[in-house]
Scaffold this motif. Structure first.
Motif, PDB file in Angstrom:
ATOM      1  N   UNK A 115     -90.829  55.575  -0.283  1.00 50.38           N
ATOM      2  CA  UNK A 115     -91.014  56.736   0.599  1.00 50.38           C
ATOM      3  C   UNK A 115     -91.785  56.315   1.847  1.00 50.38           C
ATOM      4  N   UNK A 116     -92.870  55.555   1.650  1.00 48.91           N
ATOM      5  CA  UNK A 116     -93.664  55.103   2.800  1.00 48.91           C
ATOM      6  C   UNK A 116     -92.855  54.170   3.697  1.00 48.91           C
ATOM      7  N   UNK A 117     -92.111  53.274   3.090  1.00 47.83           N
ATOM      8  CA  UNK A 117     -91.296  52.341   3.877  1.00 47.83           C
ATOM      9  C   UNK A 117     -90.271  53.117   4.706  1.00 47.83           C
ATOM     10  N   UNK A 118     -89.633  54.104   4.090  1.00 50.46           N
ATOM     11  CA  UNK A 118     -88.641  54.906   4.819  1.00 50.46           C
ATOM     12  C   UNK A 118     -89.278  55.695   5.958  1.00 50.46           C
ATOM     13  N   UNK A 119     -90.449  56.273   5.711  1.00 47.08           N
ATOM     14  CA  UNK A 119     -91.138  57.019   6.768  1.00 47.08           C
ATOM     15  C   UNK A 119     -91.513  56.101   7.933  1.00 47.08           C
ATOM     16  N   UNK A 120     -92.055  54.946   7.610  1.00 47.39           N
ATOM     17  CA  UNK A 120     -92.432  53.998   8.666  1.00 47.39           C
ATOM     18  C   UNK A 120     -91.200  53.491   9.420  1.00 47.39           C
ATOM     19  N   UNK A 121     -90.130  53.244   8.698  1.00 45.94           N
ATOM     20  CA  UNK A 121     -88.886  52.792   9.343  1.00 45.94           C
ATOM     21  C   UNK A 121     -88.319  53.873  10.256  1.00 45.94           C
ATOM     22  N   UNK A 148     -92.918  46.871  11.077  1.00 41.79           N
ATOM     23  CA  UNK A 148     -92.478  45.996   9.985  1.00 41.79           C
ATOM     24  C   UNK A 148     -93.672  45.435   9.222  1.00 41.79           C
ATOM     25  N   UNK A 149     -94.740  45.152   9.930  1.00 42.02           N
ATOM     26  CA  UNK A 149     -95.944  44.632   9.281  1.00 42.02           C
ATOM     27  C   UNK A 149     -96.496  45.647   8.277  1.00 42.02           C
ATOM     28  N   UNK A 150     -96.659  46.885   8.727  1.00 45.31           N
ATOM     29  CA  UNK A 150     -97.276  47.891   7.856  1.00 45.31           C
ATOM     30  C   UNK A 150     -96.307  48.491   6.838  1.00 45.31           C
ATOM     31  N   UNK A 151     -95.026  48.214   6.966  1.00 44.73           N
ATOM     32  CA  UNK A 151     -94.082  48.694   5.947  1.00 44.73           C
ATOM     33  C   UNK A 151     -93.735  47.593   4.942  1.00 44.73           C
ATOM     34  N   UNK A 152     -94.470  46.507   4.991  1.00 45.62           N
ATOM     35  CA  UNK A 152     -94.285  45.416   4.034  1.00 45.62           C
ATOM     36  C   UNK A 152     -94.590  45.939   2.623  1.00 45.62           C
ATOM     37  N   UNK A 153     -93.642  45.821   1.693  1.00 39.74           N
ATOM     38  CA  UNK A 153     -93.846  46.366   0.343  1.00 39.74           C
ATOM     39  C   UNK A 153     -95.081  45.809  -0.368  1.00 39.74           C
ATOM     40  N   UNK A 154     -95.343  44.507  -0.207  1.00 37.39           N
ATOM     41  CA  UNK A 154     -96.520  43.925  -0.863  1.00 37.39           C
ATOM     42  C   UNK A 154     -97.811  44.490  -0.277  1.00 37.39           C
ATOM     43  N   UNK A 155     -97.838  44.642   1.040  1.00 35.60           N
ATOM     44  CA  UNK A 155     -99.032  45.203   1.671  1.00 35.60           C
ATOM     45  C   UNK A 155     -99.258  46.632   1.181  1.00 35.60           C
ATOM     46  N   UNK A 156     -98.207  47.433   1.156  1.00 37.53           N
ATOM     47  CA  UNK A 156     -98.349  48.819   0.709  1.00 37.53           C
ATOM     48  C   UNK A 156     -98.801  48.899  -0.747  1.00 37.53           C
ATOM     49  N   UNK A 157     -98.236  48.057  -1.590  1.00 36.38           N
ATOM     50  CA  UNK A 157     -98.628  48.042  -3.002  1.00 36.38           C
ATOM     51  C   UNK A 157    -100.092  47.638  -3.141  1.00 36.38           C
ATOM     52  N   UNK A 158    -100.489  46.632  -2.400  1.00 40.20           N
ATOM     53  CA  UNK A 158    -101.877  46.163  -2.399  1.00 40.20           C
ATOM     54  C   UNK A 158    -102.808  47.269  -1.887  1.00 40.20           C
ATOM     55  N   UNK A 159    -102.400  47.928  -0.821  1.00 39.98           N
ATOM     56  CA  UNK A 159    -103.215  48.972  -0.198  1.00 39.98           C
ATOM     57  C   UNK A 159    -103.414  50.169  -1.122  1.00 39.98           C
ATOM     58  N   UNK A 160    -102.379  50.559  -1.827  1.00 41.91           N
ATOM     59  CA  UNK A 160    -102.440  51.763  -2.662  1.00 41.91           C
ATOM     60  C   UNK A 160    -102.833  51.492  -4.110  1.00 41.91           C
ATOM     61  N   UNK A 161    -103.339  50.313  -4.390  1.00 43.32           N
ATOM     62  CA  UNK A 161    -103.826  49.997  -5.737  1.00 43.32           C
ATOM     63  C   UNK A 161    -105.261  50.514  -5.867  1.00 43.32           C
ATOM     64  N   UNK A 162    -105.473  51.566  -6.684  1.00 44.87           N
ATOM     65  CA  UNK A 162    -106.825  52.143  -6.806  1.00 44.87           C
ATOM     66  C   UNK A 162    -107.873  51.138  -7.291  1.00 44.87           C
ATOM     67  N   UNK A 163    -107.440  50.104  -7.971  1.00 44.16           N
ATOM     68  CA  UNK A 163    -108.369  49.080  -8.455  1.00 44.16           C
ATOM     69  C   UNK A 163    -108.465  47.898  -7.490  1.00 44.16           C
ATOM     70  N   UNK A 164    -107.668  47.944  -6.432  1.00 38.96           N
ATOM     71  CA  UNK A 164    -107.605  46.822  -5.499  1.00 38.96           C
ATOM     72  C   UNK A 164    -108.729  46.830  -4.478  1.00 38.96           C
ATOM     73  N   UNK A 165    -108.851  45.700  -3.797  1.00 39.35           N
ATOM     74  CA  UNK A 165    -109.939  45.558  -2.831  1.00 39.35           C
ATOM     75  C   UNK A 165    -109.655  46.243  -1.486  1.00 39.35           C
ATOM     76  N   UNK A 166    -108.478  46.838  -1.322  1.00 39.54           N
ATOM     77  CA  UNK A 166    -108.172  47.551  -0.079  1.00 39.54           C
ATOM     78  C   UNK A 166    -108.324  49.070  -0.220  1.00 39.54           C
ATOM     79  N   UNK A 167    -108.631  49.521  -1.422  1.00 37.20           N
ATOM     80  CA  UNK A 167    -108.704  50.965  -1.673  1.00 37.20           C
ATOM     81  C   UNK A 167    -109.741  51.650  -0.782  1.00 37.20           C
TER      82      UNK A 167
END
Length: 186
Positions: A115-121, A148-167
């Motif tokens: 959904x995020x990738x589609x919105x950014x695209x 394209x940078x911010x719609x990178x699937x790995x970046x989005x997954x990393x960003x939205x990981x509640x246990x991750x360091x980007x939360x």
């Protein structure tokens, strides 16, 4: 005989000068504190995710350059009625994207990267359509680079990981987006 327009020349000079000066201090002259904080967090997210400080700086610098150039085009009323309609559609899509990003952050287990990738695209494509007749191919590539940078699937997954360091960065970004929405800026 070639048509000369000092207004067009002034606009081109503004775009050129402002794009060369796209640094944080110059951005703060044009961007409010809240937007600046969001940009800072986006920089931190990019830097942390990619491990590449130069790339993170380039992405944010490109974002600032594009925002300034689009602002100059608006200020000089360079958009046709059709393009203004596209601009309105872009604004709505960007607003929807911000609301979705906030919702995904606030409500656990709702994040959907597609959904995020589609919105950014969609936002990228609308912005490209808006400015394609006004900006250089290099500027159009900057738009693609940012989205394209911010719609990178790995970046989005990393960003939205509640246990991750980007939360915590995401929380600050969403807080800033919320303020922009409340102020009617987004």
């Amino acid at each position: 005989m070639e048509a000369f327009s000092s207004k067009d020349m002034a606009m081109q000079a503004q775009k050129k000068i402002l794009s060369r000066m796209a640094s944080k201090s110059v951005a703060q002259m044009f961007i409010d504190d809240n937007s600046s904080e969001v940009l800072d967090e986006l920089y931190r997210v990019s830097k942390e995710h990619s491990g590449n400080r130069a790339e993170a700086q380039k992405v944010v610098k490109n974002m600032i350059k594009i925002a300034v150039k689009v602002g100059v085009l608006f200020r000089h009323e360079k958009f046709s009625a059709e393009e203004l309609s596209i601009a309105q559609e872009f604004r709505k899509k960007l607003h929807h994207g911000a609301m979705t990003a906030i919702s995904f952050q606030e409500v656990e287990f709702t994040f959907d990267k597609s959904v995020m990738i589609n919105l950014l695209s969609d936002c990228r494509d609308l912005l490209l359509k808006l400015v394609e007749k006004h900006l250089t191919p290099k500027s159009l590539d900057r738009i693609r680079h940012v989205f394209n940078h911010y719609s990178n699937p790995e970046l989005l997954t990393h960003l939205y990981d509640p246990q991750g360091n980007l939360w915590s960065n995401l929380s600050k970004i969403c807080s800033g987006l919320n303020r922009m929405i409340e102020e009617g800026k987004l």
